[in-house]
Design an enzyme around this catalytic site. Structure first.
Site, short mmCIF file in Angstrom:
data_model
loop_
_atom_site.label_atom_id
_atom_site.label_comp_id
_atom_site.label_asym_id
_atom_site.label_seq_id
_atom_site.Cartn_x
_atom_site.Cartn_y
_atom_site.Cartn_z
N ILE A 15 0.83 -1.22 0.00
CA ILE A 15 0.00 0.00 0.00
C ILE A 15 0.86 1.26 0.00
CG2 ILE A 15 -0.32 -0.16 2.53
CD1 ILE A 15 -3.20 1.05 0.62
N ASP A 37 10.52 -3.34 -7.87
CA ASP A 37 11.20 -4.12 -6.84
C ASP A 37 12.25 -3.22 -6.23
OD1 ASP A 37 11.08 -6.92 -5.71
OD2 ASP A 37 13.24 -6.62 -5.89
N GLY A 59 7.92 1.06 5.35
CA GLY A 59 9.14 0.25 5.35
C GLY A 59 10.22 0.81 6.27
N ASP A 112 11.68 3.68 6.12
CA ASP A 112 11.78 5.15 6.11
C ASP A 112 12.16 5.76 7.48
OD1 ASP A 112 11.37 5.46 3.42
OD2 ASP A 112 9.23 5.87 3.58
N LYS A 158 9.46 13.55 -0.15
CA LYS A 158 10.01 12.23 -0.48
C LYS A 158 9.97 12.01 -1.99
CE LYS A 158 9.73 7.25 0.20
NZ LYS A 158 9.15 6.07 0.85
O1 LIG Z 1 6.46 -6.97 -4.11
P1 LIG Z 1 5.40 -5.93 -3.85
O2 LIG Z 1 4.01 -6.46 -3.89
O3 LIG Z 1 5.58 -4.69 -4.69
O4 LIG Z 1 5.58 -5.40 -2.31
P2 LIG Z 1 6.84 -5.67 -1.35
O5 LIG Z 1 6.63 -4.89 -0.10
O6 LIG Z 1 7.08 -7.15 -1.21
O7 LIG Z 1 8.00 -4.99 -2.16
P3 LIG Z 1 9.44 -5.53 -2.54
O8 LIG Z 1 9.41 -6.98 -2.79
O9 LIG Z 1 9.96 -4.63 -3.63
O10 LIG Z 1 10.27 -5.25 -1.22
C1 LIG Z 1 10.61 -3.92 -0.96
C2 LIG Z 1 10.82 -3.67 0.52
O11 LIG Z 1 11.88 -2.71 0.63
C3 LIG Z 1 11.54 -1.69 1.51
N1 LIG Z 1 11.35 -0.42 0.76
C4 LIG Z 1 11.21 -0.26 -0.59
N2 LIG Z 1 11.00 1.04 -0.91
C5 LIG Z 1 10.99 1.70 0.26
C6 LIG Z 1 10.79 3.04 0.61
O12 LIG Z 1 10.51 3.97 -0.30
N3 LIG Z 1 10.84 3.37 1.90
C7 LIG Z 1 11.09 2.45 2.84
N4 LIG Z 1 11.26 1.16 2.62
C8 LIG Z 1 11.23 0.77 1.32
C9 LIG Z 1 10.23 -2.09 2.17
O13 LIG Z 1 10.52 -2.81 3.34
C10 LIG Z 1 9.60 -3.02 1.15
O14 LIG Z 1 8.74 -3.95 1.74
MG LIG Z 2 7.66 -8.26 -2.83
#
Ligand SMILES: O=P(O)(O)OP(=O)(O)OP(=O)(O)OC[C@H]1O[C@@H](n2cnc3c(O)ncnc32)[C@H](O)[C@@H]1O
Ligand SMILES: [Mg+2]
Length: 201
Positions: free
Chosen positions: A11, A70, A154, A156, A176
């Site tokens: 989200i 990703d 995440g 942040d 951001k």
């Molecule tokens: O695969 P989808 O469904 O897109 O959702 P996900 O949360 O599993 O996404 P990823 O596999 O790309 O994992 C990325 C993780 O990296 C971290 N992350 C990525 N972008 C971030 C951001 O802008 N700020 C903080 N943490 C971030 C965060 O913990 C995410 O869950």
């Molecule tokens: Mg993922």
């Protein structure tokens, strides 16, 4: 209004894409709008590989243009971890608080100047009959000793952005979106934007 599907169930990401793309007049859907769509296994060893896996699987599923993201955090003192395992670093449940706690524990005793890190974002654009393209963006910073700020998602709250003097979670969404790895990657797609949005299959 043109529409793009972002292949994410996160989200936090979905909201950022909404913010970034809706000002361009593009309607953003995410997989959260399609609760029955399948999960894609992230078996790649790089952000780019995983972004391509997600984008191509969902382009095939929806027969539409799909952008997948990703992303993750790479910490120098931890040899680049959590890296592609960022979402699940502390376990399959994908808990942001637990992921943060694990990182802070592993960095205990390491001084601020050695806590350098960067966020990575790989974006893949896929559509049936179209060659998949990938772009990447990064954002440099330091890992703090305690979480600070309520915005974003995440990691942040523990990611200090030197040029702003704040953690990523203390920035407004507009701030951001000016400096983030995601915004930078998306800016690189800009050149291909017309082709992507006005898809001519
Ligand atoms: O695969 P989808 O469904 O897109 O959702 P996900 O949360 O599993 O996404 P990823 O596999 O790309 O994992 C990325 C993780 O990296 C971290 N992350 C990525 N972008 C971030 C951001 O802008 N700020 C903080 N943490 C971030 C965060 O913990 C995410 O869950
Ligand atoms: Mg993922």
């Amino acid at each position: 209004m043109k529409q793009v599907i972002i292949a994410t169930k996160n989200i936090g990401k979905a909201r950022e894409f909404q913010e970034l793309l809706e000002k361009k007049g593009i309607e953003v859907k995410s997989l959260l709008d399609f609760p029955n769509c399948p999960d894609v296994e992230e078996t790649g060893s790089t952000f780019a590989e995983n972004a391509v896996l997600k984008a191509e699987a969902m382009a095939h599923y929806f027969h539409a243009i799909v952008i997948a993201d990703d992303s993750g955090l790479s910490i120098d003192a931890l040899d680049g971890r959590p890296g592609v395992y960022s979402a699940r670093y502390a376990g399959e449940e994908k808990n942001d608080q637990k992921n943060i706690a694990k990182v802070l524990e592993e960095l205990k005793g390491i001084p601020f100047e050695k806590r350098t890190a960067r966020f990575h974002c790989a974006l893949a654009v896929a559509a049936p009959g179209r060659r998949t393209t990938v772009v990447e963006g990064t954002c440099e910073g330091y890992i703090t000793e305690v979480p600070k700020g309520e915005n974003g998602f995440g990691y942040d709250p523990i990611f200090y952005v030197p040029q702003k003097g704040k953690t990523m979670a203390e920035l407004s969404k507009e701030e951001k979106n000016q400096i983030s790895h995601r915004a930078k990657a998306l800016a690189k797609l800009e050149k291909q934007w017309d082709e992507i949005i006005n898809d001519k299959e």
